[in-house]
Scaffold this motif. Structure first.
Motif, mmCIF file in Angstrom:
data_model
loop_
_atom_site.group_PDB
_atom_site.id
_atom_site.type_symbol
_atom_site.label_atom_id
_atom_site.label_comp_id
_atom_site.label_asym_id
_atom_site.label_seq_id
_atom_site.Cartn_x
_atom_site.Cartn_y
_atom_site.Cartn_z
ATOM 1 N N ASP A 12 0.835 -1.209 0.000
ATOM 2 C CA ASP A 12 0.000 0.000 0.000
ATOM 3 C C ASP A 12 0.868 1.258 0.000
ATOM 4 O OD1 ASP A 12 -2.398 -1.360 -0.101
ATOM 5 O OD2 ASP A 12 -2.787 -1.212 2.050
ATOM 6 N N LYS A 13 1.941 1.238 0.791
ATOM 7 C CA LYS A 13 2.856 2.387 0.821
ATOM 8 C C LYS A 13 3.548 2.566 -0.519
ATOM 9 C CE LYS A 13 3.834 2.251 5.754
ATOM 10 N NZ LYS A 13 4.789 1.867 6.799
ATOM 11 N N GLU A 14 3.964 1.451 -1.124
ATOM 12 C CA GLU A 14 4.592 1.525 -2.451
ATOM 13 C C GLU A 14 3.642 2.150 -3.463
ATOM 14 O OE1 GLU A 14 7.111 -1.757 -4.179
ATOM 15 O OE2 GLU A 14 6.356 -2.792 -2.387
ATOM 16 N N LEU A 15 2.375 1.733 -3.415
ATOM 17 C CA LEU A 15 1.387 2.298 -4.329
ATOM 18 C C LEU A 15 1.190 3.791 -4.090
ATOM 19 C CD1 LEU A 15 -1.232 -0.588 -4.327
ATOM 20 C CD2 LEU A 15 -0.068 0.311 -6.346
ATOM 21 N N TYR A 16 1.146 4.180 -2.820
ATOM 22 C CA TYR A 16 0.991 5.589 -2.482
ATOM 23 C C TYR A 16 2.176 6.415 -2.989
ATOM 24 C CZ TYR A 16 0.807 9.913 0.139
ATOM 25 O OH TYR A 16 0.800 11.247 0.470
ATOM 26 N N LEU A 17 3.392 5.941 -2.728
ATOM 27 C CA LEU A 17 4.593 6.661 -3.168
ATOM 28 C C LEU A 17 4.683 6.711 -4.688
ATOM 29 C CD1 LEU A 17 7.173 5.326 -0.553
ATOM 30 C CD2 LEU A 17 6.139 7.617 -0.644
ATOM 31 N N LEU A 18 4.289 5.634 -5.342
ATOM 32 C CA LEU A 18 4.268 5.613 -6.793
ATOM 33 C C LEU A 18 3.306 6.675 -7.327
ATOM 34 C CD1 LEU A 18 5.078 4.171 -9.477
ATOM 35 C CD2 LEU A 18 3.077 2.691 -9.104
ATOM 36 N N LYS A 19 2.123 6.753 -6.745
ATOM 37 C CA LYS A 19 1.131 7.742 -7.187
ATOM 38 C C LYS A 19 1.621 9.160 -6.919
ATOM 39 C CE LYS A 19 -3.579 8.696 -7.751
ATOM 40 N NZ LYS A 19 -4.644 7.950 -8.325
ATOM 41 N N GLU A 20 2.241 9.368 -5.790
ATOM 42 C CA GLU A 20 2.769 10.686 -5.448
ATOM 43 C C GLU A 20 3.826 11.127 -6.470
ATOM 44 O OE1 GLU A 20 3.599 12.528 -1.176
ATOM 45 O OE2 GLU A 20 5.144 11.080 -1.752
ATOM 46 N N LYS A 21 4.727 10.228 -6.809
ATOM 47 C CA LYS A 21 5.771 10.523 -7.794
ATOM 48 C C LYS A 21 5.145 10.777 -9.168
ATOM 49 C CE LYS A 21 9.896 8.486 -9.871
ATOM 50 N NZ LYS A 21 10.699 7.271 -9.986
ATOM 51 N N TYR A 22 4.161 9.990 -9.519
ATOM 52 C CA TYR A 22 3.447 10.126 -10.789
ATOM 53 C C TYR A 22 2.788 11.501 -10.905
ATOM 54 C CZ TYR A 22 -0.669 9.290 -13.823
ATOM 55 O OH TYR A 22 -1.668 9.365 -14.766
ATOM 56 N N ILE A 23 2.102 11.917 -9.870
ATOM 57 C CA ILE A 23 1.427 13.223 -9.899
ATOM 58 C C ILE A 23 2.452 14.349 -9.989
ATOM 59 C CG2 ILE A 23 0.008 14.829 -8.547
ATOM 60 C CD1 ILE A 23 -1.669 12.361 -7.702
ATOM 61 N N GLN A 24 3.563 14.211 -9.272
ATOM 62 C CA GLN A 24 4.612 15.231 -9.371
ATOM 63 C C GLN A 24 5.157 15.320 -10.797
ATOM 64 O OE1 GLN A 24 5.287 17.539 -7.105
ATOM 65 N NE2 GLN A 24 3.677 16.547 -5.910
ATOM 66 N N SER A 25 5.313 14.189 -11.447
ATOM 67 C CA SER A 25 5.778 14.178 -12.839
ATOM 68 C C SER A 25 4.747 14.812 -13.769
ATOM 69 C CB SER A 25 6.051 12.746 -13.303
ATOM 70 O OG SER A 25 7.082 12.170 -12.558
#
Length: 152
Positions: free
Chosen positions: A104-117
């Motif tokens: 779940d944390k990996e998914l959250y961090l992935l989404k956060e990085k994605y939105i920043q990009s």
């Protein structure tokens, strides 16, 4: 759990079930991906410059998210069937829960990085439109699945 998370999990489970029932997983996933690309392209009205930068980021995110949800969560779900869950030890349950939290944390961090990009190439309004379009696509796909299931 938020309704968005519940819908995401439901979509994942339904889509996984859909794939499992109808043959080749990769083939079905690619076909859905093609429909999704066409749908999002129409909905987002991206300029050529935006599309050139957007699709590689989107595809990388989508593939990684699928990998995390499909590969890892599938492993967890296998361990959570009624027979297994009643017979595992507390230690095994704690380990499994930690693994689920980690994913779940990996998914959250992935989404956060994605939105920043995405913020580097799209306006906030288009990012929100993307989110809405993805949700609309998922509802449309779920409706098609229900309609198909209702006919059988």
């Amino acid at each position: 759990m938020k309704i968005k998370n519940i819908l995401s999990i439901l979509f994942f489970l339904v889509s996984f079930s859909f794939y499992a029932q109808n043959g080749n997983l990769d083939e079905k996933r690619e076909k859905i991906k093609e429909y999704k690309v066409a749908f999002l392209t129409t909905e987002l009205e991206l300029t050529s410059a935006e599309a050139e930068k957007f699709w590689p980021i989107y595809n990388a995110y989508d593939d990684k998210q699928f990998e995390l949800r499909h590969d890892k969560m599938k492993t967890y779900l296998r361990k959570l069937n009624d027979d297994t869950i009643n017979s595992i030890s507390e230690k095994e349950a704690t380990t499994l829960l930690s693994q689920i939290e980690s994913t779940d944390k990996e998914l959250y961090l992935l989404k956060e990085k994605y939105i920043q990009s995405l913020k580097k190439i799209l306006s906030a309004k288009k990012i929100l439109k993307l989110k809405k379009s993805e949700d609309d696509f998922n509802r449309k796909l779920l409706k098609q699945y229900r309609d198909k299931a209702g006919k059988n």
